[in-house]
Structures are given as C-alpha cells and as structure tokens.
Design an enzyme around this catalytic site. Structure first.
Site, PDB file in Angstrom:
ATOM      1  N   ARG A  57       0.877  -1.180   0.000  1.00 42.99           N
ATOM      2  CA  ARG A  57       0.000   0.000   0.000  1.00 42.99           C
ATOM      3  C   ARG A  57       0.906   1.219   0.000  1.00 42.99           C
ATOM      4  O   ARG A  57       2.119   1.113   0.127  1.00 42.99           O
ATOM      5  CB  ARG A  57      -1.037  -0.023   1.137  1.00 42.99           C
ATOM      6  CG  ARG A  57      -0.683  -0.690   2.422  1.00 42.99           C
ATOM      7  CD  ARG A  57       0.407  -0.020   3.206  1.00 42.99           C
ATOM      8  NE  ARG A  57       0.184   1.396   3.358  1.00 42.99           N
ATOM      9  CZ  ARG A  57       1.126   2.291   3.616  1.00 42.99           C
ATOM     10  NH1 ARG A  57       2.402   1.921   3.737  1.00 42.99           N
ATOM     11  NH2 ARG A  57       0.863   3.571   3.753  1.00 42.99           N
ATOM     12  N   ALA A  59       0.893   5.075  -2.259  1.00 38.40           N
ATOM     13  CA  ALA A  59       0.729   5.330  -3.688  1.00 38.40           C
ATOM     14  C   ALA A  59       1.926   4.896  -4.552  1.00 38.40           C
ATOM     15  O   ALA A  59       1.761   4.143  -5.529  1.00 38.40           O
ATOM     16  CB  ALA A  59       0.403   6.806  -3.897  1.00 38.40           C
ATOM     17  N   ARG A 100      -7.273  -0.692  -6.817  1.00 41.08           N
ATOM     18  CA  ARG A 100      -7.613   0.400  -5.888  1.00 41.08           C
ATOM     19  C   ARG A 100      -7.816   1.683  -6.714  1.00 41.08           C
ATOM     20  O   ARG A 100      -7.091   1.906  -7.678  1.00 41.08           O
ATOM     21  CB  ARG A 100      -6.512   0.613  -4.831  1.00 41.08           C
ATOM     22  CG  ARG A 100      -6.465  -0.510  -3.794  1.00 41.08           C
ATOM     23  CD  ARG A 100      -5.558  -0.183  -2.615  1.00 41.08           C
ATOM     24  NE  ARG A 100      -6.179   0.721  -1.668  1.00 41.08           N
ATOM     25  CZ  ARG A 100      -5.519   1.285  -0.655  1.00 41.08           C
ATOM     26  NH1 ARG A 100      -4.224   1.031  -0.462  1.00 41.08           N
ATOM     27  NH2 ARG A 100      -6.136   2.090   0.183  1.00 41.08           N
ATOM     28  N   GLN A 207      -1.981   2.461   9.916  1.00 38.17           N
ATOM     29  CA  GLN A 207      -0.680   2.543   9.227  1.00 38.17           C
ATOM     30  C   GLN A 207       0.351   3.303  10.060  1.00 38.17           C
ATOM     31  O   GLN A 207       1.549   3.025   9.981  1.00 38.17           O
ATOM     32  CB  GLN A 207      -0.834   3.249   7.873  1.00 38.17           C
ATOM     33  CG  GLN A 207      -1.565   2.441   6.820  1.00 38.17           C
ATOM     34  CD  GLN A 207      -3.046   2.760   6.793  1.00 38.17           C
ATOM     35  OE1 GLN A 207      -3.636   3.121   7.810  1.00 38.17           O
ATOM     36  NE2 GLN A 207      -3.663   2.604   5.643  1.00 38.17           N
ATOM     37  N   ASP A 248      -1.885  10.558  -2.241  1.00 39.17           N
ATOM     38  CA  ASP A 248      -2.253   9.561  -3.251  1.00 39.17           C
ATOM     39  C   ASP A 248      -2.616  10.184  -4.591  1.00 39.17           C
ATOM     40  O   ASP A 248      -2.582   9.527  -5.627  1.00 39.17           O
ATOM     41  CB  ASP A 248      -3.427   8.715  -2.758  1.00 39.17           C
ATOM     42  CG  ASP A 248      -2.932   7.680  -1.773  1.00 39.17           C
ATOM     43  OD1 ASP A 248      -2.584   8.069  -0.642  1.00 39.17           O
ATOM     44  OD2 ASP A 248      -2.841   6.496  -2.149  1.00 39.17           O
ATOM     45  N   ASN A 258      -5.256  12.391   0.523  1.00 39.64           N
ATOM     46  CA  ASN A 258      -4.374  11.520   1.317  1.00 39.64           C
ATOM     47  C   ASN A 258      -5.240  10.758   2.316  1.00 39.64           C
ATOM     48  O   ASN A 258      -6.465  10.920   2.358  1.00 39.64           O
ATOM     49  CB  ASN A 258      -3.283  12.340   2.021  1.00 39.64           C
ATOM     50  CG  ASN A 258      -2.195  11.449   2.607  1.00 39.64           C
ATOM     51  OD1 ASN A 258      -1.692  10.556   1.920  1.00 39.64           O
ATOM     52  ND2 ASN A 258      -1.848  11.633   3.853  1.00 39.64           N
TER      53      ASN A 258
HETATM   54  O1  MRU Z   1      -4.459   3.176   2.174  1.00 40.76           O
HETATM   55  P1  MRU Z   1      -2.981   3.366   2.058  1.00 40.76           P
HETATM   56  O2  MRU Z   1      -2.220   2.826   3.214  1.00 40.76           O
HETATM   57  O3  MRU Z   1      -2.461   2.882   0.725  1.00 40.76           O
HETATM   58  O4  MRU Z   1      -2.812   4.943   2.074  1.00 40.76           O
HETATM   59  C1  MRU Z   1      -1.523   5.464   1.955  1.00 40.76           C
HETATM   60  C2  MRU Z   1      -1.463   6.917   2.149  1.00 40.76           C
HETATM   61  O5  MRU Z   1      -2.461   7.575   2.338  1.00 40.76           O
HETATM   62  C3  MRU Z   1      -0.114   7.552   2.033  1.00 40.76           C
HETATM   63  O6  MRU Z   1      -0.038   8.688   2.827  1.00 40.76           O
HETATM   64  C4  MRU Z   1       0.113   7.961   0.562  1.00 40.76           C
HETATM   65  O7  MRU Z   1      -0.062   6.884  -0.294  1.00 40.76           O
HETATM   66  C5  MRU Z   1       1.451   8.541   0.358  1.00 40.76           C
HETATM   67  S1  MRU Z   1       2.642   7.265   0.355  1.00 40.76           S
HETATM   68  C6  MRU Z   1       4.177   7.793   0.040  1.00 40.76           C
END
Ligand code: MRU
Length: 357
Positions: A57, A59, A100, A207, A248, A258
């Site tokens: 996970r 982006a 996604r 996370q 993202d 985000n």
């Molecule tokens: O749902 P996730 O864990 O994929 O969400 C990730 C985020 O929101 C991060 O902050 C974003 O992808 C930036 S990653 C460098």
C-alpha cells in the site's frame, strides 16, 4: 549492504530473477509489525489481490507493484501467439487497474507500461516481456532516486530540533524505498538535524501505529505515537513544529488527497500557524483532474471500522462509513515537496509550470 534497490532500511518490494520468468516479493504489510514476511507473486491477478488486500500500500509502492504485475503477466504468457498474448495481457492490465481507485500512481505506472508495450508492437512476445520487465525495474529504481531527491529538498524546510507530525505511513514501506514524507525526515536526520516524529495512529487501518512507528524505531529516529484525536491538543500546547504527509493524488489546482484524517490535521495546522507540507512525486500529480472533488475516494470494508483482525468492538449490525481518503484544499497546503523542488502555496499555474519546466 546498500545499493539503490537494497538500501540499508526496509526493502518493500524485490524482484527475483529466474531464467525465462521471475517472481515479485512484497513485505506483507497487513502483518507488520508482529510478523516480517515476504509474499511471492507470479501473476497480474495475484499482484492485484496483494494491492487490494493492502499487502502492499502507499501510492508509489502500488505503482511499482502494478508495473511488476504487468511484467509478471507478460513473462507468464510469452509462449502464446501474438493475438492470444495481447488479449490475455490486456486482461492483466484491467485486473490491475481495478485493484484500488485513489492512488493515481497505479494508473500512471500502467500507462507507462502500456506505452512501453506499444513501442514494441512489431516484435515477438518474449521481447515484449523482457522490455516490460526492464521498464518495471526502471520505475522501481526511479522511485527510490526521486524519493531521495525530494528528501533533500524537503530537509531544508525542517529546522534542527523540529518536532514533526505525520499521518498514515509515507515511508519506505509506502514506496520503493526511502519514503516521501518519511524520506524528508530521513534526509533531514542524515543531514545532522535532530528531528523527532509524532506519528498519528491513523484509524482505521493503523498505518501510523503499525508501520510508521515501526520504521522509525528500526532506525532509532525518535518517534512518539498518538491517537488521531490527540493532534489538536499537542498543537495547542506548542508541541508540533511542522506537519509532513504523503499523498495519493494531487489535482491540477493543488488539492491533495491523502489518508482519511489528513484534512483534519491540515485544518488544525492552519488554526495553529503550523506549516503543512506534502511530499509529492510528480507521478502523484494528476493534471487531468481539475480539483479535489473529482478525485475518486475509495470506500473500504465496514469491518475495518467495527474491529481489527479477529476482534470486533462495534455493535453488530451498526451502519458504517469507511472512506479511506479525504481531500485537503490547496489553500491549506504550505508547500508541495517534489523531486523538482518545493512549490510554495501550490496552485494550478505553479503545477502546470513544474511539468513544463
Ligand atoms: O491506504 P494506504 O495505506 O495505501 O494509504 C496510503 C497513504 O495515504 C499515504 O499517505 C500515501 O499513499 C502517500 S505514500 C508515500
């Protein structure tokens, strides 16, 4: 150790070469920090499932995984005739594109793989598969270089001794390495600055608690974990000097999507006069979307809100909302940190310029 693909900190994805095929291995982020384990993938459908299920996970990491997913599929199909190969590979692209919706890096990487494929339409399937694998490896390496570049630009924004709040995980685990928001922190620490991190837990998938806290502890970067609803209290008491998050998708006007809860942090930061920075590779900027209200927001399973793993704490049968991302309007963003430099007070004209410059 330490080369670009195997830096000193965690290796989120790795490619294992084997004659005529290969394997993608990804750290299973659903089990961290209790278990550190790589899962192995050999098809586009498998990688798509890994993305959907959050094994990988973040982006940029999703983009790199999807690129390898295409390469795996091409290698798996290379003994088919040209037409069969093309039809089956199209299906691989489709399954990956449906994994996604919010992170634009997924679609950016798939487009880049399609472009690579289109350049080779006249050659045989084995050559196409080899070229797609080479392209996926380039995307992987570039991501690490870009993160280091962003880290250098971003580090200049942090004062020695800064206490930096971050939300979600925008670290090595969310990218091919180094990280975006945590990459800025890593670079500032490497430059000799004494930075401490305040990590939002990041409900509902945790996370921050599971991944950001783990990454920082691994590297002895001072980190304090808080629940999401404590950020305002700490800001009001002067305990936070800056906020850095990843993203993202950034719309053409600078609105930032985000992890859910980021908007809340941005509003609080503005209220307390704290700079709110977004570390953002150019691959995360989507000039096709005019503003943040056009960014597709993923809605995830209610079970993420009603409990965690085997534990359920909410009343059975309760109605649940679980939007996984929110949008922070551009006027709350102090600066975007990109691999081409820092964009203060981002807006449509500045974003357009960074792509043309
Ligand atoms: O749902 P996730 O864990 O994929 O969400 C990730 C985020 O929101 C991060 O902050 C974003 O992808 C930036 S990653 C460098």
């Amino acid at each position: 150790m330490s080369n670009i693909l195997h830096p000193d900190h965690v290796v989120t994805l790795r490619w294992l070469d084997a004659p005529g095929y290969g394997r993608l291995e990804m750290v299973d982020q659903t089990r961290l920090p209790a278990v550190f384990e790589y899962l192995s993938y050999d098809s586009a459908a498998g990688v798509a499932e890994g993305i959907r299920g959050m094994v990988v996970r973040g982006a940029p990491a999703i983009g790199v995984a999807a690129a390898y997913g295409v390469a795996l599929e091409a290698l798996r199909l290379q003994s088919l005739t040209g037409t069969e190969f093309n039809t089956a590979l199209d299906a691989g692209f489709t399954v990956l594109s449906q994994s996604r919706p919010t992170a634009v890096n997924l679609f950016w990487a798939l487009q880049r793989m399609q472009h690579c494929r289109s350049q080779l339409a006249q050659t045989n399937t084995a050559n196409i598969a080899a070229a797609l694998l080479a392209e996926a490896k380039s995307i992987h390496e570039e991501d690490i270089r870009i993160n280091r570049q962003m880290g250098e630009y971003g580090a200049t924004l942090l004062a020695d001794g800064a206490r930096v709040l971050t939300h979600c995980n925008a670290g090595a685990l969310a990218t091919a390495g180094h990280g975006t928001a945590l990459g800025v922190i890593r670079s500032a620490v490497a430059a000799g600055k004494r930075i401490s991190v305040i990590a939002d837990e990041t409900r509902p998938f945790l996370q921050g608690a599971r991944l950001t806290a783990w990454e920082m502890v691994q590297e002895n970067i001072p980190v304090t974990l808080i629940t999401d609803n404590m950020a305002g209290h700490l800001m009001a008491h002067g305990e936070i000097d800056a906020v850095i998050v990843g993203t993202d998708r950034v719309a053409a006007n600078g609105d930032v999507a985000n992890k859910i809860g980021t908007y809340m942090v941005a509003v609080l930061a503005a209220r307390h006069g704290i700079p709110f920075y977004v570390a953002c590779p150019l691959s995360t900027i989507d000039l096709n979307i005019a503003s943040g209200d056009q960014i597709p927001i993923e809605e995830r399973a209610p079970s993420e809100v009603t409990g965690f793993r085997d534990t359920q704490w909410a009343a059975a049968g309760v109605r649940v909302r679980n939007p996984s991302f929110d949008v922070t309007p551009a006027d709350l963003v102090t600066a975007l940190i990109t691999e081409k430099g820092v964009i203060h007070a981002p807006n449509a004209a500045k974003l357009e310029k960074i792509f043309s410059g």
